[in-house]
Design a protein around this motif. Structure first.
Motif, PDB file in Angstrom:
ATOM      1  N   ARG A 193       0.822  -1.219   0.000  1.00 40.45           N
ATOM      2  CA  ARG A 193       0.000   0.000   0.000  1.00 40.45           C
ATOM      3  C   ARG A 193       0.853   1.265   0.000  1.00 40.45           C
ATOM      4  N   ALA A 194       2.094   1.162   0.472  1.00 38.37           N
ATOM      5  CA  ALA A 194       2.949   2.344   0.566  1.00 38.37           C
ATOM      6  C   ALA A 194       3.363   2.849  -0.813  1.00 38.37           C
ATOM      7  N   ASP A 195       3.627   4.150  -0.871  1.00 37.48           N
ATOM      8  CA  ASP A 195       4.142   4.778  -2.093  1.00 37.48           C
ATOM      9  C   ASP A 195       5.624   5.102  -1.986  1.00 37.48           C
ATOM     10  N   ALA A 196       6.142   5.146  -0.772  1.00 38.59           N
ATOM     11  CA  ALA A 196       7.564   5.410  -0.541  1.00 38.59           C
ATOM     12  C   ALA A 196       7.889   4.970   0.884  1.00 38.59           C
ATOM     13  N   PHE A 197       9.179   4.916   1.188  1.00 36.69           N
ATOM     14  CA  PHE A 197       9.643   4.414   2.482  1.00 36.69           C
ATOM     15  C   PHE A 197      10.678   5.373   3.048  1.00 36.69           C
ATOM     16  N   VAL A 198      10.745   5.458   4.388  1.00 41.01           N
ATOM     17  CA  VAL A 198      11.709   6.349   5.021  1.00 41.01           C
ATOM     18  C   VAL A 198      12.370   5.665   6.211  1.00 41.01           C
ATOM     19  N   LEU A 199      13.685   5.885   6.355  1.00 39.24           N
ATOM     20  CA  LEU A 199      14.432   5.422   7.525  1.00 39.24           C
ATOM     21  C   LEU A 199      15.489   6.479   7.843  1.00 39.24           C
ATOM     22  N   SER A 200      15.222   7.249   8.899  1.00 39.20           N
ATOM     23  CA  SER A 200      16.065   8.411   9.229  1.00 39.20           C
ATOM     24  C   SER A 200      16.992   8.107  10.402  1.00 39.20           C
ATOM     25  N   SER A 201      17.580   6.928  10.420  1.00 44.63           N
ATOM     26  CA  SER A 201      18.312   6.422  11.589  1.00 44.63           C
ATOM     27  C   SER A 201      19.638   7.129  11.832  1.00 44.63           C
TER      28      SER A 201
END
Length: 389
Positions: A276-284
């Motif tokens: 369902r997602a359109d993009a992903f983020v990981l700000s680690s």
């Protein structure tokens, strides 16, 4: 080869480490290794036992402080296992003591996978506790290991900076490639999304090292600029009540309408969430090599991530937008991603999928791990993934 995987937890409580270990163990079995798992019992051990399939899973009761994870019966179980090699996953807890004790008693080698726990940010976090654990047992566990397993070149550098001189096998995590869906995905949390909303997904532990407060501050800045109708979906396992802190920040920033906390996602719900997602983020601030990003690419999602995710290949391939783990840099990454056309974002996701197919499938990872085991046991030549200096 009889290999014992040793860890503090063999359930979802271990986060991405659990999914990596269980997936790798199955592929190692297919490659001809006899695998057994030794772990402490926790709230989800029995529920998650099915993920190990036919692999023998020895769950041991814990005693004493939870942070140490002492398992009174572990040493006896390891010695009775007739193992050729023990592979420890994770640091700073009793399994480190047991692995070294087994190795010295059985006169056999052990391998250690720190999974990012020797990265500079991780070592600084709770620094005095780790200095004490290092002096008492962890440094000897690491120094005496036959080989250290690094997930990426940056983690190998962290080992050397910590003072370790052992051979290092640089072998990444892997993922399974999802099949094409037979119908559109609709996770439970998507039922109340606004019509036409796009989804930026975070999927992982809710932990300070993931940089979520700065992501939320960046999201608030982006919302004030009148961004397109995107919803930030934060999916994951709450650790040490970090979710309550994040929800308080969402309220204070006035972004309740565009942020959703949807809890942990497993199995079919996880698959549906990624579809369902359109993009992903990981700000680690710190990672070993994040399974979450590899999974996002496997699902053809464009990614926003920090260099601390240790996947520079993604930037080179044009599969990810680089940001630093501060709110202003993340806001710039959001602006860049949202400013792309749908087709440009799709192409970015396709480049991520191609990268995973070429370098990060479990079959490739398991083959390299088997080669490393054979070399450590004196049954094969030094593999190309092992560096000695």
């Amino acid at each position: 080869m009889r290999i014992g995987l040793l860890t503090a937890s063999a359930s979802r409580q271990a986060g991405g480490l659990f999914w990596a270990m269980s997936s790798l163990a199955h592929r190692l079995c297919q490659a001809g290794c006899h695998m057994e798992v030794f772990a402490g019992r926790d709230l989800h051990s029995e529920e998650d036992r099915t993920h190990w399939g036919q692999i023998p899973l020895h769950l041991l009761e814990r005693s004493g402080p939870a942070a140490f994870g002492y398992m009174p019966g572990l040493s006896k179980h390891l010695l009775n296992g007739q193992l050729d090699l023990v592979h420890t996953h994770g640091l700073w807890m009793y399994p480190s003591v047991a692995a070294r004790g087994w190795g010295r008693s059985a006169r056999k080698p052990w391998v250690v996978s720190p999974h990012g726990m020797l990265d500079p940010w991780a070592v600084r976090n709770s620094r005095w506790k780790k200095q004490l654990a290092g002096a008492l047992y962890e440094n000897r566990h690491l120094r005496d290991a036959a080989c250290l397993h690094a997930l990426c070149d940056a983690e190998a550098v962290a080992f050397r900076n910590y003072g370790l001189k052992n051979p290092i096998a640089v072998i990444p995590n892997g993922v399974d490639l999802p099949e094409l869906p037979s119908e559109p995905a609709c996770p439970e949390w998507a039922a109340d999304l606004p019509d036409g909303a796009r989804v930026l997904l975070f999927l992982g532990r809710l932990h300070p090292k993931k940089g979520l407060p700065n992501l939320l501050k960046a999201w608030a800045l982006q919302n004030r600029l009148g961004a397109a109708p995107w919803i930030l979906v934060i999916a994951g396992w709450d650790q040490n009540d970090h979710r309550a802190e994040l929800e308080g920040l969402v309220a204070s920033l006035g972004i309740i309408n565009t942020v959703r906390f949807v809890g942990p996602q497993f199995g079919e719900q996880k698959d549906a969430s990624l579809r369902r997602a359109d993009a992903f983020v990981l700000s680690s601030f710190s990672e070993g090599l994040p399974m979450a990003v590899l999974e996002a690419w496997a699902y053809r999602l464009p990614v926003i991530m920090t260099p601390q995710c240790n996947l520079p290949e993604g930037f080179v391939a044009g599969a990810a937008v680089p940001v630093d783990p501060d709110s202003e840099s993340i806001r710039g990454g959001l602006t860049m991603l949202f400013g792309l056309s749908d087709e440009a974002r799709k192409q970015m996701g396709e480049r991520g999928r191609q990268l995973v197919e070429e370098r990060f499938t479990w079959s490739v990872v398991a083959s390299e791990m088997c080669d490393m085991y054979r070399w450590v046991l004196g049954r094969g030549d030094q593999p190309s993934c092992v560096v000695l200096d």
